[in-house]
Enzyme design. Structure first.
Site, PDB file in Angstrom:
ATOM      1  N   CYS A  45     -12.055  -2.868  -0.455  1.00 57.11           N
ATOM      2  CA  CYS A  45     -11.798  -1.632   0.678  1.00 57.11           C
ATOM      3  C   CYS A  45     -11.504  -0.806   1.396  1.00 57.11           C
ATOM      4  O   CYS A  45     -12.251  -0.880   2.121  1.00 57.11           O
ATOM      5  CB  CYS A  45     -12.458  -0.753  -0.621  1.00 57.11           C
ATOM      6  SG  CYS A  45     -12.163   1.384  -0.805  1.00 57.11           S
ATOM      7  N   TYR A 176      -1.389   4.710   0.987  1.00 56.17           N
ATOM      8  CA  TYR A 176      -1.217   5.020  -0.825  1.00 56.17           C
ATOM      9  C   TYR A 176       0.197   6.678  -1.398  1.00 56.17           C
ATOM     10  O   TYR A 176      -0.028   6.180  -1.884  1.00 56.17           O
ATOM     11  CB  TYR A 176      -2.488   5.781  -1.046  1.00 56.17           C
ATOM     12  CG  TYR A 176      -3.595   4.956  -1.170  1.00 56.17           C
ATOM     13  CD1 TYR A 176      -3.829   4.235  -2.102  1.00 56.17           C
ATOM     14  CD2 TYR A 176      -4.461   4.515   0.403  1.00 56.17           C
ATOM     15  CE1 TYR A 176      -4.837   3.517  -2.178  1.00 56.17           C
ATOM     16  CE2 TYR A 176      -4.987   3.265   0.246  1.00 56.17           C
ATOM     17  CZ  TYR A 176      -4.964   3.197  -0.829  1.00 56.17           C
ATOM     18  OH  TYR A 176      -6.511   1.795  -0.464  1.00 56.17           O
TER      19      TYR A 176
END
Length: 335
Positions: A45, A176
């Site tokens: 992450c 994203y």
């Protein structure tokens, strides 16, 4: 990894977090205490990777332990599948969701990392990833190692906050926005926004070694974790494919400079990174097939950024070797 939703086919990140803070004076009810808290992360992450880097640069390993979740998770939670028996050895739980529910039995939002857990209570204190790292710099100073860098220097904060805001909205979250766009128009807008910011960063870094000048700050940490994932994931998986990072001369040299600085590249696990994105994002990659590339040895080549002057740690010193048990597994880095 933070959660998001779709608004008219465009991706909007859920930015509602548990915002309690761990402070030197304990004003939020959570005082800084060595050994009391555990930082829970996943090396996959980018948001958690920031906390891993900052903790290491500041030398907080002896006072703030770290639990590492595996790279993949189900719709329910990140899990401690890297640990023996699939249970975190300090918290005694198989998934970080258990610590969220211990504090809020009906917790309604996404289960994210990084999160800091109060070990005695087994409860999540905060998952506010942006504030976590700033507080490690400003509230945990009594426990910083000798020679630790000032990652959030007070004279630079006004400009630095603006730089970090743009890095976050346009680049960290911009990839994203491209990857999860639900229609062509939303994707096109997201792509243009991303590469406008990429060009701005390239211009800014052409004449200065780091984002804020001659030494590293948190702004560099925040940009680095996206750049490290750009070619392995974002270029193809998220369709951020104008150019690869290796085709951007300034940003590629800058990224290599950071990667070769202790505390940065030694936290990057390319195997976990690719496993997470390609296996978990089945809406983007239905087969779950993980690509073998790209070639990674270039991360260790000369970057030439020393010619711009400056010193990564200013008047400070690099961190020492990675703590025992926290090393990136062999074969998972740029070798």
């Amino acid at each position: 990894m933070a959660q998001g939703t779709y608004v008219e086919k465009s991706y909007e990140r859920d930015t509602t977090y548990i915002t309690d803070r761990i402070t030197a004076d304990g004003s939020d009810g959570w005082p800084v205490e060595p050994g009391r808290y555990r930082l829970v992360v996943s090396r996959a992450c980018p948001w958690a990777n920031r906390a891993i880097i900052v903790r290491r640069l500041l030398g907080l390993e002896p006072v703030l332990s770290m639990g590492v979740c595996g790279p993949t998770h189900d719709a329910d939670s990140w899990t401690f599948d890297l640990d023996p028996g699939g249970v975190d050895p300090v918290l005694g739980i198989p998934r970080i969701k258990d610590a969220y529910l211990k504090r809020y039995p009906d917790y309604p939002r996404g289960i994210t990392v990084p999160a800091i857990v109060d070990v005695p209570r087994g409860e999540v204190v905060t998952n506010d990833f942006a504030q976590i790292t700033l507080d490690l710099s400003t509230e945990w100073t009594a426990f910083h190692r000798g020679g630790a860098p000032d990652l959030y220097p007070e004279p630079l904060r006004a400009e630095m906050d603006e730089v970090m805001r743009r890095v976050y909205t346009e680049v960290n979250n911009g990839v994203y926005r491209c990857g999860f766009a639900g229609e062509q128009e939303a994707y096109d807008k997201a792509y243009d926004r991303l590469f406008t910011a990429i060009d701005w960063l390239s211009d800014r870094l052409e004449s200065r070694r780091f984002l804020m000048g001659d030494s590293i700050t948190e702004a560099d940490v925040r940009l680095f974790t996206t750049l490290a994932r750009f070619d392995p994931v974002y270029h193809g998986h998220f369709k951020c494919n104008r150019t690869t990072l290796t085709e951007m001369p300034v940003l590629w040299a800058y990224a290599r400079d950071l990667f070769q600085t202790p505390g940065f590249g030694d936290t990057i696990d390319f195997v976990d990174i690719k496993a997470h994105y390609y296996e978990v994002h089945r809406d983007v990659n239905p087969t779950g097939v993980v690509p073998k590339g790209p070639e990674l040895s270039g991360w260790l080549t000369e970057h030439g950024r020393e010619a711009l002057g400056g010193k990564p740690f200013g008047e400070g010193t690099p961190p020492g070797p990675v703590a025992d048990g926290e090393q990136v597994p062999a074969g998972h880095g740029a070798v």
